[in-house]
Design an enzyme around this catalytic site. Sequence first.
Site, PDB file in Angstrom:
ATOM      1  N   SER A 248       0.917  -1.278   0.068  1.00  0.00           N
ATOM      2  CA  SER A 248      -0.046   0.075   0.108  1.00  0.00           C
ATOM      3  C   SER A 248       0.809   1.081  -0.139  1.00  0.00           C
ATOM      4  CB  SER A 248      -0.813   0.091   1.326  1.00  0.00           C
ATOM      5  OG  SER A 248      -1.740  -1.203   1.353  1.00  0.00           O
TER       6      SER A 248
HETATM    7  N1  SAH Z   1      -1.134  -4.588   4.255  1.00  0.00           N
HETATM    8  C1  SAH Z   1      -0.689  -4.930   2.765  1.00  0.00           C
HETATM    9  C2  SAH Z   1      -1.460  -4.494   1.744  1.00  0.00           C
HETATM   10  C3  SAH Z   1      -1.391  -5.590   0.724  1.00  0.00           C
HETATM   11  S1  SAH Z   1      -2.518  -5.841  -0.637  1.00  0.00           S
HETATM   12  C4  SAH Z   1       0.555  -4.237   3.042  1.00  0.00           C
HETATM   13  O1  SAH Z   1       1.106  -3.620   3.791  1.00  0.00           O
HETATM   14  O2  SAH Z   1       1.633  -4.578   1.992  1.00  0.00           O
HETATM   15  C5  SAH Z   1      -4.050  -6.597  -0.120  1.00  0.00           C
HETATM   16  C6  SAH Z   1      -3.704  -8.038   0.266  1.00  0.00           C
HETATM   17  O3  SAH Z   1      -4.896  -8.655   0.639  1.00  0.00           O
HETATM   18  C7  SAH Z   1      -3.164  -8.874  -1.153  1.00  0.00           C
HETATM   19  O4  SAH Z   1      -1.939  -9.385  -0.631  1.00  0.00           O
HETATM   20  C8  SAH Z   1      -4.218  -9.926  -1.188  1.00  0.00           C
HETATM   21  O5  SAH Z   1      -3.922 -11.008  -1.564  1.00  0.00           O
HETATM   22  C9  SAH Z   1      -4.872 -10.063   0.417  1.00  0.00           C
HETATM   23  N2  SAH Z   1      -6.464 -10.506   0.489  1.00  0.00           N
HETATM   24  C10 SAH Z   1      -7.330 -10.335  -0.363  1.00  0.00           C
HETATM   25  N3  SAH Z   1      -8.382 -10.780   0.307  1.00  0.00           N
HETATM   26  C11 SAH Z   1      -8.147 -11.461   1.318  1.00  0.00           C
HETATM   27  C12 SAH Z   1      -8.810 -12.280   1.972  1.00  0.00           C
HETATM   28  N4  SAH Z   1     -10.053 -12.659   1.935  1.00  0.00           N
HETATM   29  N5  SAH Z   1      -7.998 -12.579   3.314  1.00  0.00           N
HETATM   30  C13 SAH Z   1      -6.713 -12.533   3.324  1.00  0.00           C
HETATM   31  N6  SAH Z   1      -6.004 -11.782   2.247  1.00  0.00           N
HETATM   32  C14 SAH Z   1      -6.735 -11.330   1.411  1.00  0.00           C
END
Ligand code: SAH
Length: 230
Positions: free
Chosen positions: A77
């Site tokens: 993010s």
């Molecule tokens: N918090 C992260 C942002 C990652 S982007 C950071 O600091 O880098 C969002 C993430 O959510 C992705 O890796 C995606 O695979 C995950 N995601 C999407 N749906 C999800 C779910 N139902 N359960 C767990 N993870 C999920």
Amino acid sequence: MALAVILHLLMRRFEDTYRHKGLRMQLVKVLKEKGITDEKVLQAITNVPRHYFMDSAFDKIAYEDRAFPIGEGQTISQPYTVAYQSQLLEIKPYEKILEIGTGSAYQAVVLAEMGAQVFTIERQKKLFDSNKAFHLLKNYPNIKLFYGDGFEGLPTYAPFDKVIITAAAPFVPPKLVDQLKAGGKMVIPVDEGSHQRMKRITKNTDGSITEELFDYFSFVPMLGGKQNGN
Ligand code: SAH
């Protein structure tokens, strides 16, 4: 000789130089200008070497206020988004936080730096496995990684003081509201067409819910079920 060069490159990958630290100070200045005021959030962003969470190809631009690809079609993010959600969470030391969407683990480390106990779930096996092997996380015994579907939460570890969702949620998952403590808060970007509205849900002591609305953001989707990646 070749070995020395490879070792040098490997070391650089995990080096936090004065240049990196200077770039972080500039990033914090940008975040302040954009309205982030929580000193604990700004301190955590100052402390965490964001370039460790990305491919070394991004080293030079790791401190721009932008999201970046981390593989598997996912992103780390934007720092402003991480700071914004962390500020809305109003973290106090030792609070138990459930994060949905570990991704690069940057957000999890920022929360851990703020003194929280972080339980974070990722649905993509490859991202979960790479975080399991991520040396930096060994410094954070207060982060626990889980491979699973965030819509289910972690009933065994509930209740949580706070819940943060870092993917675009189609709706507020009821099981995650169940797993909040009375008085607890959830920060969640909820789909509204092409973008998401940041919401803060407070679970009142009588079990009722209060909803506050904040700015619009753009996240990757929160998807149901687990993805094995094989
Ligand atoms: N918090 C992260 C942002 C990652 S982007 C950071 O600091 O880098 C969002 C993430 O959510 C992705 O890796 C995606 O695979 C995950 N995601 C999407 N749906 C999800 C779910 N139902 N359960 C767990 N993870 C999920």
